[in-house]
Design an enzyme around this catalytic site. Structure first.
Site, PDB file in Angstrom:
ATOM      1  N   GLY A  89       0.816  -1.207   0.000  1.00 35.09           N
ATOM      2  CA  GLY A  89       0.000   0.000   0.000  1.00 35.09           C
ATOM      3  C   GLY A  89       0.853   1.262   0.000  1.00 35.09           C
ATOM      4  O   GLY A  89       2.065   1.193  -0.221  1.00 35.09           O
ATOM      5  N   ASP A 132      -8.689  -1.950  -0.776  1.00 34.21           N
ATOM      6  CA  ASP A 132      -9.556  -0.768  -0.757  1.00 34.21           C
ATOM      7  C   ASP A 132      -9.765  -0.088  -2.105  1.00 34.21           C
ATOM      8  O   ASP A 132     -10.637   0.744  -2.256  1.00 34.21           O
ATOM      9  CB  ASP A 132      -8.980   0.288   0.198  1.00 34.21           C
ATOM     10  CG  ASP A 132      -9.071  -0.161   1.638  1.00 34.21           C
ATOM     11  OD1 ASP A 132      -9.905  -1.033   1.919  1.00 34.21           O
ATOM     12  OD2 ASP A 132      -8.301   0.346   2.470  1.00 34.21           O
ATOM     13  N   VAL A 167     -12.688 -11.443   6.735  1.00 28.69           N
ATOM     14  CA  VAL A 167     -13.160 -12.347   5.680  1.00 28.69           C
ATOM     15  C   VAL A 167     -12.924 -11.702   4.313  1.00 28.69           C
ATOM     16  O   VAL A 167     -12.603 -12.367   3.328  1.00 28.69           O
ATOM     17  CB  VAL A 167     -14.676 -12.610   5.878  1.00 28.69           C
ATOM     18  CG1 VAL A 167     -15.296 -13.216   4.645  1.00 28.69           C
ATOM     19  CG2 VAL A 167     -14.897 -13.501   7.083  1.00 28.69           C
ATOM     20  N   ARG A 208     -10.542  -9.992   3.215  1.00 25.42           N
ATOM     21  CA  ARG A 208      -9.178 -10.071   2.696  1.00 25.42           C
ATOM     22  C   ARG A 208      -8.843 -11.441   2.139  1.00 25.42           C
ATOM     23  O   ARG A 208      -7.954 -11.578   1.317  1.00 25.42           O
ATOM     24  CB  ARG A 208      -8.183  -9.836   3.835  1.00 25.42           C
ATOM     25  CG  ARG A 208      -7.996  -8.427   4.170  1.00 25.42           C
ATOM     26  CD  ARG A 208      -6.758  -8.268   5.035  1.00 25.42           C
ATOM     27  NE  ARG A 208      -6.710  -6.918   5.501  1.00 25.42           N
ATOM     28  CZ  ARG A 208      -6.324  -5.898   4.747  1.00 25.42           C
ATOM     29  NH1 ARG A 208      -5.909  -6.098   3.511  1.00 25.42           N
ATOM     30  NH2 ARG A 208      -6.341  -4.687   5.208  1.00 25.42           N
TER      31      ARG A 208
HETATM   32  P1  ADP Z   1       0.595  -0.209   3.639  1.00 25.58           P
HETATM   33  O1  ADP Z   1       1.749  -0.466   2.737  1.00 25.58           O
HETATM   34  O2  ADP Z   1      -0.501  -1.207   3.432  1.00 25.58           O
HETATM   35  O3  ADP Z   1       0.153   1.231   3.588  1.00 25.58           O
HETATM   36  P2  ADP Z   1       1.876   0.280   6.205  1.00 25.58           P
HETATM   37  O4  ADP Z   1       1.619   1.731   6.158  1.00 25.58           O
HETATM   38  O5  ADP Z   1       1.625  -0.439   7.483  1.00 25.58           O
HETATM   39  O6  ADP Z   1       1.075  -0.549   5.117  1.00 25.58           O
HETATM   40  O7  ADP Z   1       3.407   0.048   5.812  1.00 25.58           O
HETATM   41  C1  ADP Z   1       3.999  -1.242   5.810  1.00 25.58           C
HETATM   42  C2  ADP Z   1       5.454  -1.138   6.181  1.00 25.58           C
HETATM   43  O8  ADP Z   1       6.128  -0.252   5.287  1.00 25.58           O
HETATM   44  C3  ADP Z   1       5.721  -0.542   7.561  1.00 25.58           C
HETATM   45  O9  ADP Z   1       5.640  -1.509   8.579  1.00 25.58           O
HETATM   46  C4  ADP Z   1       7.126  -0.006   7.410  1.00 25.58           C
HETATM   47  O10 ADP Z   1       8.085  -1.031   7.563  1.00 25.58           O
HETATM   48  C5  ADP Z   1       7.160   0.436   5.963  1.00 25.58           C
HETATM   49  N1  ADP Z   1       6.909   1.887   5.916  1.00 25.58           N
HETATM   50  C6  ADP Z   1       5.728   2.535   5.865  1.00 25.58           C
HETATM   51  N2  ADP Z   1       5.897   3.863   5.818  1.00 25.58           N
HETATM   52  C7  ADP Z   1       7.222   4.097   5.849  1.00 25.58           C
HETATM   53  C8  ADP Z   1       8.051   5.260   5.838  1.00 25.58           C
HETATM   54  N3  ADP Z   1       7.533   6.489   5.772  1.00 25.58           N
HETATM   55  N4  ADP Z   1       9.400   5.078   5.899  1.00 25.58           N
HETATM   56  C9  ADP Z   1       9.929   3.853   5.939  1.00 25.58           C
HETATM   57  N5  ADP Z   1       9.212   2.728   5.958  1.00 25.58           N
HETATM   58  C10 ADP Z   1       7.878   2.821   5.919  1.00 25.58           C
END
Ligand code: ADP
Length: 712
Positions: free
Chosen positions: A111, A159, A293, A295
């Site tokens: 994401g 989403d 569910v 996902r």
């Molecule tokens: P998504 O990718 O679904 O938005 P998250 O926001 O939880 O999920 O991000 C997943 C992982 O990506 C985090 O646990 C972290 O390791 C890494 N990550 C997210 N944002 C940052 C950031 N600004 N800098 C470095 N790593 C990040």
């Protein structure tokens, strides 16, 4: 593809953030595509946790590592949240883990958070390597050999909330799960005349709530982008639901997105909805929170194809981008695989979320795009309990709807939308039973708003359909019926024979003045073999049905060292065969998919016999002819949504002709992913003279992808 001389020779792929259906096919495609292009490929297990820890969590993969994962839900290589990767120290370790293995190309599936992290990592890359050299942890030569990190992102998110792609990997699968639940609730709700309130995922994005409402005929929906206009929203909702009950509706269904809110930004929860139903209507409504569910489960046919195409595009991007190129996000627009600057997409996505939080909802809705807004408008009309009162003095034009050709999932959905949207214009709607034969025999009757309730989700064709094409004498009889019934415009929702029949009427309009009316053809067949469109309604349902059958056949083939020859439908068009091959992974297990009319000599039986003989004691072979199962089944979410959208556009087209006094006739279709009308007069010039298929078949361009995936 023009590969650069300095392209990476070793790359890695990881999945991160929330899991989504389709991540496995994406990983599989990255691996297969990399191997096809002769480069090494690694899987990073457990997302950024694996990248930081390295060791056994970064593994070199060959083709067999990704065999048999296509149909599995979630992500087999794992995903995890990593706090270490948010630190520079963590990212330095990650860089070392990659350079140690000679990796300087990375595909991230996740994401906006995961993609932001990946972008930061890439920006810091040369500094991280310099720090490692400085600390004596990395030989200078290694750092110099991998000066930059090539990065490509793919959006894995249920989403469907990201810019840069019309569909995110996992959104269609989530819709499948939601629809299964809503269909199941529908039957119990109708039995008890109950109201169900269902919460679906989507904190900032109402996509899943909106589309599942459209596809299930929900009676009220609450989404973050469009809060109710007034504070007494609960009374308005209850009055609409009450009116529905009064006009005979047996069930009410309210869909609430997780992030639903009122116009002041206060959350509206499923409990709020239940309490207002109890207060206003005295109803004991039941709440269902679908939760995780949504996902899970096996990815849909579309998600399998989408992630396969994107995985391949990501690898090609890594091999063609220069070392300083802006990292890209690969996505789908219309039906084209496209790429756009990764961080632009992330920034725009975050902008919508911020606008919603700041209550700039018009802005958020604008950024969501046209089809989101169209779908919302259609839904609002369809949810009414009755048509709006007609303005005085307006002509009550009389439209008719007819099917033609074989049955296609989604026919009832089209009829439901056509009937309601026609009545809402103050027109009269007539339904023709039994296709053009019924039209010839005058089997035509007026339909009302509630006659089509429940039609949205049922397979088959309530009005009946057949492959009858009227000859000249029958066209004359049809002209008489059209005249007698005072039909002003005709919607033909059907397949090959339906198009031929509609064109036969159109051609005779100079002979029979009653036929000089606007006619519009809506493409419905599982075969995807119609002119003036890249896609037909019904084919997505058929593909899902084929793919789930093949999943079972594959399990049987593995278990018993058996080779299967599976015959799929399609008449003279190989679309279902190619796409089901791509989406089911006809690979290595001895699975051959054959289109029914592929060749008159190499029949399904012949190929099976050949395998039997040549296989000797190594394996035995069986054939499976899937047959008419493919035409049946309740329509998939995609087919329901598109059936409704196309039906709305067709009624709009007919109304425009009638209101302006013109009488053009047309075929609606997707061209480069957009809805377009093509003049019905051009029909004969768009089809092959001796085969049942159009001259132009854009999906044929997907054959190289099938080759790369070992399917072709
Ligand atoms: P998504 O990718 O679904 O938005 P998250 O926001 O939880 O999920 O991000 C997943 C992982 O990506 C985090 O646990 C972290 O390791 C890494 N990550 C997210 N944002 C940052 C950031 N600004 N800098 C470095 N790593 C990040």
């Amino acid at each position: 593809m023009e590969r650069r001389p300095d392209a990476p020779t070793s790359i890695a792929v990881l999945t991160s953030g929330g899991d989504a259906g389709g991540m496995n096919p994406a990983v599989r495609a990255v691996v297969r595509s990399a191997l096809h292009h002769g480069i090494d490929v690694h899987a990073v297990l457990e997302g950024y946790v694996g990248l930081v820890e390295g060791g056994d969590l970064i593994r070199r993969y060959d083709s067999t590592h990704v065999g048999g994962i296509l149909q599995r839900g979630g992500t087999v290589i794992g995903t995890a949240r990593s706090t270490a990767f948010r630190t520079r120290e963590g990212r330095r370790r990650a860089a070392r883990n990659l350079v140690d293995r000679g990796i300087d190309g990375l595909v991230v599936i996740g994401g906006d958070g995961s993609l932001t992290g990946a972008n930061l990592f890439r920006e810091e890359w040369s500094e991280l390597l310099a720090e490692l050299v400085e600390a004596g942890e990395l030989p200078r030569a290694s750092a110099e050999a991998h000066r930059s990190l090539r990065l490509v992102g793919m959006v894995g998110s249920i989403d469907n909330d990201m810019f840069g792609t019309d569909m995110t990997i996992g959104a269609d699968t989530a819709l499948h799960r939601i629809m299964e639940a809503l269909d199941a609730l529908d039957s119990t709700a109708s039995s008890h005349q109950r109201t169900f309130i269902v919460e679906v995922m989507g904190r900032h994005c109402g996509y899943l709530a909106l589309m599942s409402s459209l596809a299930s005929g929900a009676n009220w929906v609450l989404i973050p982008e469009r809060p109710p206009a007034t504070d007494d929203w609960d009374q308005l909702m209850c009055s609409v639901l009450r009116a529905g009950r009064d006009s005979g509706r047996r069930r009410n269904l309210v869909v609430v997105a997780e992030g639903a809110q009122d116009r002041h930004g206060n959350p509206i929860t499923v409990e709020d909805v239940r309490d207002s139903l109890a207060r206003e209507l005295g109803e004991d409504a039941r709440i269902t929170i679908l939760g995780h569910v949504q996902r899970g489960g096996s990815p849909s046919a579309f998600d399998r194809y989408l992630s396969t195409a994107l995985g391949n595009a990501a690898v090609e991007r890594l091999l063609t981008d220069g070392p300083d190129a802006v990292p890209q996000l690969v996505g789908i627009r219309g039906n084209q695989i496209v790429s756009s600057p990764l961080m632009d997409c992330v920034a725009k996505t975050q902008d919508v979320a911020k606008r919603i939080e700041a209550q700039d909802l018009e802005g958020a809705m604008l950024l969501r795009g046209g089809s989101f807004r169209d779908s919302y408008q259609i839904l609002v009309t369809m949810q009414q309990a009755a048509p709006r009162p007609t303005a005085a003095g307006r002509t009550r034009f009389r439209l008719a709807v007819v099917h033609g050709g074989g049955p296609a999932p989604g026919m009832n959905t089209v009829v439901r939308a056509a009937v309601r949207l026609t009545l809402d214009r103050g027109y009269t709607m007539l339904a023709v039973r039994n296709g053009f034969r019924g039209l010839r025999d005058g089997d035509v009757r007026e339909v009302g708003w509630m006659d089509v309730s429940g039609y949205v989700s049922s397979g088959g064709a309530e009005l009946g359909t057949n492959r009858y094409v009227p000859d000249r004498a029958a066209v004359a009889q049809i002209a008489e019926v059209i005249g007698a019934q005072r039909i002003n415009g005709l919607l033909m929702a059907g397949g090959w024979a339906g198009y031929a029949a509609a064109h036969a009427l159109h051609e005779q309009r100079h002979v029979h003045p009653a036929l000089d009316i606007p006619i519009v053809c809506l493409p419905m067949t599982i075969n995807n073999d119609l002119p003036a469109t890249e896609l037909t309604i019904g084919s997505d349902t058929a593909l899902n049905s084929i793919v789930s059958d093949i999943d079972k056949i594959k399990q049987s083939a593995v278990a018993s060292r058996r080779c299967f020859v599976v015959e799929v439908m399609g008449h003279d068009c190989g679309y279902l065969a190619l796409m089901s091959g791509l989406a089911s992974g006809a690979e290595r297990l001895g699975l051959v998919i054959r289109s029914e009319n592929a060749d008159s000599v190499y029949s399904t039986g012949f190929i099976r016999a050949l395998f039997e003989k040549e296989g000797g004691e190594l394996w035995d072979s069986r054939e499976a002819i899937l047959g008419h199962i493919q035409e049946g089944g309740d329509p998939s979410p995609f087919d329901r949504i598109q059936a409704t959208r196309l039906s709305a556009r067709c009624i709009e087209f007919l109304a425009e002709q009638l209101e302006s006094g013109t009488r053009a006739s047309a075929m609606i279709g997707f061209q480069s992913g957009r809805l377009q009308f093509t003049d019905l007069t051009s029909y004969p010039s768009l089809i092959e003279p001796d085969a049942q298929r159009p001259l132009e078949q854009r999906w044929m361009a997907r054959r190289p992808l099938a080759r790369i995936m070992d399917v072709w």
